[in-house]
Every structure is written in structure tokens, then in C-alpha cells.
Motif scaffolding. Structure first.
Motif, mmCIF file in Angstrom:
data_model
loop_
_atom_site.group_PDB
_atom_site.id
_atom_site.type_symbol
_atom_site.label_atom_id
_atom_site.label_comp_id
_atom_site.label_asym_id
_atom_site.label_seq_id
_atom_site.Cartn_x
_atom_site.Cartn_y
_atom_site.Cartn_z
ATOM 1 N N LEU A 1 2.408 6.712 -6.856
ATOM 2 C CA LEU A 1 1.429 7.614 -7.473
ATOM 3 C C LEU A 1 1.730 9.072 -7.154
ATOM 4 C CD1 LEU A 1 -1.957 5.725 -7.004
ATOM 5 C CD2 LEU A 1 -0.737 6.175 -9.129
ATOM 6 N N ALA A 2 2.064 9.350 -5.899
ATOM 7 C CA ALA A 2 2.360 10.733 -5.508
ATOM 8 C C ALA A 2 3.587 11.261 -6.236
ATOM 9 C CB ALA A 2 2.566 10.807 -3.996
ATOM 10 N N ARG B 1 0.829 -1.212 0.000
ATOM 11 C CA ARG B 1 0.000 0.000 0.000
ATOM 12 C C ARG B 1 0.863 1.263 0.000
ATOM 13 N NH1 ARG B 1 -3.353 -2.316 3.253
ATOM 14 N NH2 ARG B 1 -2.342 -1.612 5.160
ATOM 15 N N ARG C 1 2.741 1.759 -3.348
ATOM 16 C CA ARG C 1 1.824 2.146 -4.424
ATOM 17 C C ARG C 1 1.443 3.618 -4.321
ATOM 18 N NH1 ARG C 1 -1.788 2.337 -8.006
ATOM 19 N NH2 ARG C 1 -4.014 2.321 -7.790
ATOM 20 N N TRP C 2 1.073 4.069 -3.127
ATOM 21 C CA TRP C 2 0.677 5.466 -2.976
ATOM 22 C C TRP C 2 1.863 6.407 -3.132
ATOM 23 C CZ3 TRP C 2 -3.936 6.570 -4.052
ATOM 24 C CH2 TRP C 2 -4.966 5.676 -3.779
ATOM 25 N N GLY D 1 -2.582 0.376 -10.793
ATOM 26 C CA GLY D 1 -1.745 -0.437 -9.914
ATOM 27 C C GLY D 1 -1.168 -1.675 -10.584
ATOM 28 N N SER E 1 10.429 3.490 -5.486
ATOM 29 C CA SER E 1 9.102 3.091 -5.018
ATOM 30 C C SER E 1 8.402 2.177 -6.031
ATOM 31 C CB SER E 1 8.244 4.310 -4.702
ATOM 32 O OG SER E 1 7.990 5.063 -5.856
ATOM 33 N N TYR F 1 7.308 -1.641 -5.302
ATOM 34 C CA TYR F 1 5.924 -2.051 -5.531
ATOM 35 C C TYR F 1 5.883 -3.288 -6.426
ATOM 36 C CZ TYR F 1 1.117 -2.217 -7.055
ATOM 37 O OH TYR F 1 -0.157 -2.653 -7.339
#
Length: 135
Positions: free
Chosen positions: A26-27, A19, A22-23, A72, A117, A121
């Protein structure tokens, strides 16, 4: 001689890391797009070139990856690691140009963090899927 496989981590160990990575991916993906947009549309002097064209060329690889990153998809995160090398190289080269040092180091730093990251992931997603499959 057969090599012994390492045991996979537990699902409880993988889920929060999956989690978070993944976030974070994205950020940082959005941050890279925003950094490029602010730089080319507002800050840099392109000596008469159209900023939308230059920005468009820089965003094409990210636009291709965007649907998979948003959904994702682990394979798209893996491909993003290859594509991000272009932005890292551009950032390092730009960092040595007078007056563009800050942008260059920011671009290199954001692309490096996104690379890490996305790589984590991808690794943890495949481990998670293997664990769910009963391995």
C-alpha cells in the motif's frame, strides 16, 4: 510418480509477513502515484501538453487496481504485478533520457519494490487461506 507437496508454513509465521507485505504494498502504491503526480504536475516540461491529461493516462491502470489494493485482494495484487511491468519499463527507458535520470530510476525502483511486495503478499495470502481451510 506423484510429487510430494511441501508443508505449508504455520499461521504464526505467515501473519506478520502477510501484514508487512500488505502495508508495504500500500505504501509503495501510494508512493508510485505520488511520484507520477509530482513529476507530471510540477517538475517536467511537457512542451505545451496538458499535464492533467498525461497524468490521467498514466494513472488509469493504477486507478483500476486501487479498490482491490485497498481491500487487500490477493488476486488484484497478482494482477498489479503484471501492470507494474509497464511502469518499470517506462522508468528504465526514462532513466536513459538526459535530464530525467533521477525520475526514471525512482520510478523503476518503486515499481520493482512494489512488484516484489505485491508478489509476496499474493503468495503468503494464498498460503494463509489454504492453511485456514485446513490443508
Amino acid at each position: 510418480m506423484a510429487r510430494k507437496n511441501k508443508p505449508l508454513p504455520t499461521l504464526d509465521w505467515l501473519e506478520p509477513r502477510l501484514r508487512l507485505s500488505r502495508w508495504l504494498s500500500l505504501a509503495l502504491f501510494v508512493a508510485l502515484i505520488g511520484l507520477l503526480g509530482v513529476w507530471y504536475l510540477l517538475l517536467v516540461d511537457l512542451h505545451g501538453a496538458r499535464p492533467w491529461v498525461i497524468l490521467g493516462v498514466h494513472l488509469v491502470p493504477l486507478a483500476i487496481l486501487a479498490p482491490g489494493m485497498l481491500l487487500g485482494n490477493a488476486r488484484v495484487h497478482a494482477w498489479a504485478c503484471y501492470v507494474l511491468n509497464l511502469y518499470f519499463i517506462q522508468g528504465v527507458v526514462t532513466a536513459f533520457q538526459p535530464g530525467r535520470e533521477l525520475f526514471g530510476w525512482l520510478e523503476a525502483g518503486v515499481s520493482l519494490a512494489l512488484f516484489c511486495s505485491a508478489l509476496l503478499y499474493t503468495r503468503w495470502r494464498f498460503q494463509y487461506d489454504r492453511k485456514l481451510a485446513g490443508e
